[in-house]
Write a protein that holds these residues in place. Structure first.
Motif, mmCIF file in Angstrom:
data_model
loop_
_atom_site.group_PDB
_atom_site.id
_atom_site.type_symbol
_atom_site.label_atom_id
_atom_site.label_comp_id
_atom_site.label_asym_id
_atom_site.label_seq_id
_atom_site.Cartn_x
_atom_site.Cartn_y
_atom_site.Cartn_z
ATOM 1 N N VAL A 107 5.225 -1.696 -4.689
ATOM 2 C CA VAL A 107 4.035 -2.397 -5.182
ATOM 3 C C VAL A 107 2.983 -2.472 -4.087
ATOM 4 O O VAL A 107 1.792 -2.208 -4.328
ATOM 5 C CB VAL A 107 4.412 -3.815 -5.670
ATOM 6 C CG1 VAL A 107 3.151 -4.602 -6.023
ATOM 7 C CG2 VAL A 107 5.346 -3.737 -6.874
ATOM 8 N N ASP A 108 3.405 -2.784 -2.885
ATOM 9 C CA ASP A 108 2.451 -2.898 -1.774
ATOM 10 C C ASP A 108 1.750 -1.574 -1.496
ATOM 11 O O ASP A 108 0.545 -1.544 -1.198
ATOM 12 C CB ASP A 108 3.170 -3.369 -0.507
ATOM 13 C CG ASP A 108 3.590 -4.832 -0.580
ATOM 14 O OD1 ASP A 108 3.039 -5.551 -1.444
ATOM 15 O OD2 ASP A 108 4.452 -5.250 0.210
ATOM 16 N N GLU A 109 2.488 -0.475 -1.604
ATOM 17 C CA GLU A 109 1.903 0.840 -1.362
ATOM 18 C C GLU A 109 0.836 1.162 -2.398
ATOM 19 O O GLU A 109 -0.254 1.639 -2.061
ATOM 20 C CB GLU A 109 2.995 1.912 -1.391
ATOM 21 C CG GLU A 109 2.503 3.322 -1.111
ATOM 22 C CD GLU A 109 3.618 4.348 -1.203
ATOM 23 O OE1 GLU A 109 3.305 5.555 -1.135
ATOM 24 O OE2 GLU A 109 4.790 3.949 -1.351
ATOM 25 N N VAL A 110 1.135 0.905 -3.660
ATOM 26 C CA VAL A 110 0.169 1.174 -4.727
ATOM 27 C C VAL A 110 -1.062 0.290 -4.574
ATOM 28 O O VAL A 110 -2.203 0.750 -4.711
ATOM 29 C CB VAL A 110 0.821 0.971 -6.116
ATOM 30 C CG1 VAL A 110 -0.232 1.078 -7.209
ATOM 31 C CG2 VAL A 110 1.911 1.990 -6.337
ATOM 32 N N LEU A 111 -0.852 -0.978 -4.302
ATOM 33 C CA LEU A 111 -1.978 -1.892 -4.120
ATOM 34 C C LEU A 111 -2.868 -1.445 -2.969
ATOM 35 O O LEU A 111 -4.099 -1.447 -3.081
ATOM 36 C CB LEU A 111 -1.473 -3.312 -3.885
ATOM 37 C CG LEU A 111 -0.880 -4.036 -5.093
ATOM 38 C CD1 LEU A 111 -0.274 -5.370 -4.672
ATOM 39 C CD2 LEU A 111 -1.928 -4.260 -6.177
ATOM 40 N N GLN A 112 -2.255 -1.029 -1.861
ATOM 41 C CA GLN A 112 -3.052 -0.624 -0.698
ATOM 42 C C GLN A 112 -3.866 0.632 -0.981
ATOM 43 O O GLN A 112 -5.026 0.747 -0.573
ATOM 44 C CB GLN A 112 -2.154 -0.402 0.515
ATOM 45 C CG GLN A 112 -2.925 -0.231 1.816
ATOM 46 C CD GLN A 112 -3.790 -1.441 2.132
ATOM 47 O OE1 GLN A 112 -3.317 -2.570 2.143
ATOM 48 N NE2 GLN A 112 -5.084 -1.208 2.359
ATOM 49 N N ARG A 113 -3.273 1.587 -1.689
ATOM 50 C CA ARG A 113 -4.010 2.805 -2.065
ATOM 51 C C ARG A 113 -5.265 2.446 -2.850
ATOM 52 O O ARG A 113 -6.338 3.011 -2.635
ATOM 53 C CB ARG A 113 -3.127 3.706 -2.928
ATOM 54 C CG ARG A 113 -2.075 4.503 -2.208
ATOM 55 C CD ARG A 113 -1.388 5.395 -3.235
ATOM 56 N NE ARG A 113 -0.102 5.855 -2.803
ATOM 57 C CZ ARG A 113 0.790 6.433 -3.615
ATOM 58 N NH1 ARG A 113 0.498 6.586 -4.892
ATOM 59 N NH2 ARG A 113 1.943 6.843 -3.142
ATOM 60 N N ASN A 114 -5.109 1.532 -3.783
ATOM 61 C CA ASN A 114 -6.247 1.153 -4.620
ATOM 62 C C ASN A 114 -7.267 0.342 -3.844
ATOM 63 O O ASN A 114 -8.475 0.537 -3.997
ATOM 64 C CB ASN A 114 -5.751 0.386 -5.850
ATOM 65 C CG ASN A 114 -5.158 1.297 -6.895
ATOM 66 O OD1 ASN A 114 -5.867 1.911 -7.675
ATOM 67 N ND2 ASN A 114 -3.836 1.417 -6.896
ATOM 68 N N VAL A 115 -6.803 -0.565 -3.006
ATOM 69 C CA VAL A 115 -7.714 -1.354 -2.175
ATOM 70 C C VAL A 115 -8.577 -0.437 -1.314
ATOM 71 O O VAL A 115 -9.790 -0.637 -1.173
ATOM 72 C CB VAL A 115 -6.922 -2.349 -1.295
ATOM 73 C CG1 VAL A 115 -7.807 -2.906 -0.180
ATOM 74 C CG2 VAL A 115 -6.372 -3.481 -2.144
ATOM 75 N N ASP A 116 -7.973 0.594 -0.755
ATOM 76 C CA ASP A 116 -8.695 1.525 0.112
ATOM 77 C C ASP A 116 -9.794 2.276 -0.640
ATOM 78 O O ASP A 116 -10.770 2.725 -0.029
ATOM 79 C CB ASP A 116 -7.723 2.532 0.733
ATOM 80 C CG ASP A 116 -6.777 1.890 1.740
ATOM 81 O OD1 ASP A 116 -7.071 0.764 2.197
ATOM 82 O OD2 ASP A 116 -5.737 2.501 2.040
#
Length: 253
Positions: free
Chosen positions: A202-211
Motif C-alpha cells: 500500500v505504501d509503495e502505491v501511495l508513494q507512486r501516486n503522491v510523486d
C-alpha cells in the motif's frame, strides 16, 4: 444546503468512494438507498447510516443487470415516493495495456463501469421526469480526460462515462435533470492498490501516486463525497454536462 426532501440512490455504496458518499448524505436529512453486492459489508454500511437516524434501505444485486436497475428505481419510488439523486459509484478496474487486456477484462470493465451507469441513469431519468427533475452524478476518473499507461480498458470505460454524461445532460436539461461526472485522480481506497499483476505494498502505491500529483498528496474518499454532495444540491442546479476533475492538479498539466 438542504437535503431534507431528497431521496438518494448510491451504487457501489459499501466500499471506497461510494461508502463515503453514503456517509456524507447520511449527515443530512436525505433518505438513502444503498446498492451493493456484498451482504456483510452492505449490512454494516446500512447500520452505520441508521445510527444517524437516516431513513435508509439496502438493495443487493448486480448493477450490470438492467432489470435490477429498474427494480431499484421502482422500489425507491414505492418506498420514498420519488428519486431525486442518483450517484453511480460502482465500478471495477482491470490493469494492462491493450495487448495485455483480454476479452474478458474488456467486457467485464465495460459492463460494470459503463453498462451499469447507463442502466441506472436511464431508469432514474424515467422516475425523475415524473416528479420535476433531479440530479445524477457519475463517478468517472481523471484518466477519462488525459489517459494513463497500463489502464487501457479502465480509461476507455471512464471516457465513455464522461461522454454519456454529456449526451444525457443535453437530452434532459429542459426536464430539470442535471447530469454531471466527477473525475477523481488517485484516491485512498481499496481500488487504488487492487488488481496489480504482481504484489505491491500500500505504501509503495501511495508513494507512486503522491510523486505524480502536483499537490503532493492523494485525495480522501471524503473529499470526493463532498463534491458529490454539492453537485446534488439546489445551489448546483445550473451545473450540468460537466466532467469535473478533483485530482490535485494532474489534469492541469
Amino acid at each position: 444546503m438542504t437535503y431534507s426532501k431528497k431521496v438518494v440512490i448510491v451504487t457501489g455504496a459499501t466500499s471506497g468512494i461510494g461508502e463515503a458518499v453514503v456517509q456524507a448524505f447520511a449527515s443530512t436529512e436525505a433518505s438513502i438507498v444503498l446498492v451493493g453486492r456484498d451482504k456483510e459489508r452492505g449490512q454494516r454500511a446500512l447500520e452505520s447510516v441508521q445510527k444517524l437516524n437516516c431513513p435508509a434501505e439496502l438493495m443487493l444485486g448486480d448493477v450490470t443487470d438492467s432489470a435490477f436497475a429498474d427494480h431499484v428505481i421502482n422500489f425507491t419510488v414505492e418506498r420514498f415516493g420519488k428519486v431525486t439523486v442518483l450517484v453511480n459509484s460502482a465500478g471495477v478496474i482491470r490493469r494492462g495495456s491493450a495487448l495485455e487486456t483480454t476479452d474478458d477484462d474488456w467486457h467485464h470493465t465495460f459492463q460494470a463501469n459503463v453498462n451499469g451507469v447507463f442502466y441506472f441513469s436511464r431508469a432514474a431519468v424515467k422516475a425523475m421526469r415524473r416528479t420535476g427533475g433531479g440530479s445524477i452524478i457519475n463517478i468517472a476518473s481523471s484518466v477519462a480526460l488525459v489517459g494513463c499507461p497500463g489502464l487501457a480498458a479502465y480509461c476507455a470505460s471512464k471516457g465513455a462515462v464522461v461522454l454519456l454524461t454529456r449526451a444525457m445532460a443535453l437530452d434532459h436539461a429542459k426536464e430539470q435533470i442535471s447530469i454531471n461526472a466527477v473525475c477523481p485522480g488517485a484516491v485512498d481506497t481499496p481500488m487504488l492498490v487492487s488488481a496489480h499483476d504482481k504484489p505491491v505494498s500500500v505504501d509503495e502505491v501511495l508513494q507512486r501516486n503522491v510523486d505524480a500529483i502536483p499537490q503532493g498528496r492523494v485525495a480522501t474518499p471524503q473529499e470526493i463525497a463532498s463534491l458529490t454532495l454539492y453537485l446534488a444540491s439546489e445551489e448546483a442546479r445550473h451545473i450540468t454536462g460537466v466532467a469535473l476533475p478533483i485530482d490535485g492538479g494532474v489534469t492541469a498539466g
